[in-house]
Design a protein around this motif. Structure first.
Motif, PDB file in Angstrom:
ATOM      1  N   MET A  75       0.838  -1.171   0.000  1.00  0.00           N
ATOM      2  CA  MET A  75       0.000   0.000   0.000  1.00  0.00           C
ATOM      3  C   MET A  75       0.884   1.234   0.000  1.00  0.00           C
ATOM      4  O   MET A  75       1.946   1.233   0.617  1.00  0.00           O
ATOM      5  N   VAL A  76       0.417   2.249  -0.667  1.00  0.00           N
ATOM      6  CA  VAL A  76       1.179   3.489  -0.779  1.00  0.00           C
ATOM      7  C   VAL A  76       0.315   4.648  -0.299  1.00  0.00           C
ATOM      8  O   VAL A  76      -0.867   4.734  -0.636  1.00  0.00           O
ATOM      9  N   PHE A  77       0.916   5.523   0.490  1.00  0.00           N
ATOM     10  CA  PHE A  77       0.234   6.711   1.000  1.00  0.00           C
ATOM     11  C   PHE A  77       1.074   7.916   0.622  1.00  0.00           C
ATOM     12  O   PHE A  77       2.259   7.988   0.977  1.00  0.00           O
ATOM     13  N   ASP A  78       0.502   8.867  -0.112  1.00  0.00           N
ATOM     14  CA  ASP A  78       1.221  10.094  -0.465  1.00  0.00           C
ATOM     15  C   ASP A  78       1.221  11.025   0.737  1.00  0.00           C
ATOM     16  O   ASP A  78       0.207  11.172   1.429  1.00  0.00           O
ATOM     17  N   ALA A 105       6.727   4.301  12.521  1.00  0.00           N
ATOM     18  CA  ALA A 105       7.376   3.178  11.826  1.00  0.00           C
ATOM     19  C   ALA A 105       8.067   2.248  12.818  1.00  0.00           C
ATOM     20  O   ALA A 105       8.065   1.037  12.639  1.00  0.00           O
ATOM     21  N   ALA A 106       8.644   2.809  13.862  1.00  0.00           N
ATOM     22  CA  ALA A 106       9.335   1.992  14.861  1.00  0.00           C
ATOM     23  C   ALA A 106       8.371   1.068  15.603  1.00  0.00           C
ATOM     24  O   ALA A 106       8.777  -0.003  16.052  1.00  0.00           O
ATOM     25  N   HIS A 107       7.116   1.461  15.710  1.00  0.00           N
ATOM     26  CA  HIS A 107       6.116   0.656  16.417  1.00  0.00           C
ATOM     27  C   HIS A 107       5.244  -0.178  15.469  1.00  0.00           C
ATOM     28  O   HIS A 107       4.329  -0.861  15.926  1.00  0.00           O
ATOM     29  N   ALA A 108       5.522  -0.117  14.192  1.00  0.00           N
ATOM     30  CA  ALA A 108       4.697  -0.823  13.201  1.00  0.00           C
ATOM     31  C   ALA A 108       4.936  -2.327  13.241  1.00  0.00           C
ATOM     32  O   ALA A 108       6.012  -2.790  13.608  1.00  0.00           O
ATOM     33  N   THR A 110       4.038   0.578   2.754  1.00  0.00           N
ATOM     34  CA  THR A 110       3.963  -0.413   3.830  1.00  0.00           C
ATOM     35  C   THR A 110       2.764  -1.337   3.627  1.00  0.00           C
ATOM     36  O   THR A 110       1.818  -0.981   2.931  1.00  0.00           O
ATOM     37  N   ASP A 111       2.827  -2.495   4.243  1.00  0.00           N
ATOM     38  CA  ASP A 111       1.693  -3.406   4.296  1.00  0.00           C
ATOM     39  C   ASP A 111       1.034  -3.368   5.672  1.00  0.00           C
ATOM     40  O   ASP A 111       0.143  -4.157   5.958  1.00  0.00           O
ATOM     41  N   SER A 112       1.461  -2.435   6.513  1.00  0.00           N
ATOM     42  CA  SER A 112       0.921  -2.308   7.860  1.00  0.00           C
ATOM     43  C   SER A 112      -0.398  -1.533   7.831  1.00  0.00           C
ATOM     44  O   SER A 112      -0.425  -0.337   7.530  1.00  0.00           O
ATOM     45  N   LEU A 113      -1.478  -2.219   8.157  1.00  0.00           N
ATOM     46  CA  LEU A 113      -2.779  -1.547   8.226  1.00  0.00           C
ATOM     47  C   LEU A 113      -2.798  -0.499   9.331  1.00  0.00           C
ATOM     48  O   LEU A 113      -3.436   0.544   9.199  1.00  0.00           O
ATOM     49  N   TYR A 114      -2.067  -0.775  10.412  1.00  0.00           N
ATOM     50  CA  TYR A 114      -1.969   0.175  11.524  1.00  0.00           C
ATOM     51  C   TYR A 114      -1.366   1.503  11.049  1.00  0.00           C
ATOM     52  O   TYR A 114      -1.916   2.578  11.304  1.00  0.00           O
ATOM     53  N   VAL A 115      -0.271   1.434  10.341  1.00  0.00           N
ATOM     54  CA  VAL A 115       0.394   2.652   9.860  1.00  0.00           C
ATOM     55  C   VAL A 115      -0.501   3.393   8.873  1.00  0.00           C
ATOM     56  O   VAL A 115      -0.653   4.615   8.955  1.00  0.00           O
ATOM     57  N   MET A 116      -1.113   2.667   7.958  1.00  0.00           N
ATOM     58  CA  MET A 116      -1.982   3.317   6.975  1.00  0.00           C
ATOM     59  C   MET A 116      -3.153   4.022   7.670  1.00  0.00           C
ATOM     60  O   MET A 116      -3.500   5.146   7.315  1.00  0.00           O
ATOM     61  N   ARG A 117      -3.730   3.373   8.647  1.00  0.00           N
ATOM     62  CA  ARG A 117      -4.853   3.982   9.367  1.00  0.00           C
ATOM     63  C   ARG A 117      -4.415   5.235  10.127  1.00  0.00           C
ATOM     64  O   ARG A 117      -5.115   6.254  10.109  1.00  0.00           O
TER      65      ARG A 117
END
Length: 82
Positions: free
Chosen positions: A1-4, A20-23, A59-66
């Motif tokens: 997934m990409v987030f601008d 990112a450190a907690h992802a 990232t593929d982290s749903l947490y980070v994207m959210r």
């Protein structure tokens, strides 16, 4: 997934690095044309990017994207009220 993403300050960069450190999965930041891609947990690596231009968070982290979506929505709300 990409987030601008467009960062406005060093504190926003530090917040992204902490996120990112907690992802639960790797988080990378790249320039627009993807020529430079760095691990978002590496504070030194983050200085290789040009922050005057938009960046991509990969990232593929749903947490980070959210969390990034929540941040973006809060910024848009603040700008709408101003």
């Amino acid at each position: 997934m990409v987030f601008d993403l467009k960062l406005q300050s060093i504190s926003e960069l530090a917040e992204l690095q902490q996120l990112a450190a907690h992802a639960d999965k790797p988080v990378y930041i790249a320039n627009e044309d993807d020529q430079i891609r760095v691990d978002a947990r590496s504070f030194l690596g983050l200085f290789a990017l040009d922050y005057s231009r938009p960046l991509k968070v990969i990232t593929d982290s749903l947490y980070v994207m959210r969390m990034l979506e929540i941040r973006q929505r809060a910024l848009e709300d603040a700008m709408a009220r101003a």
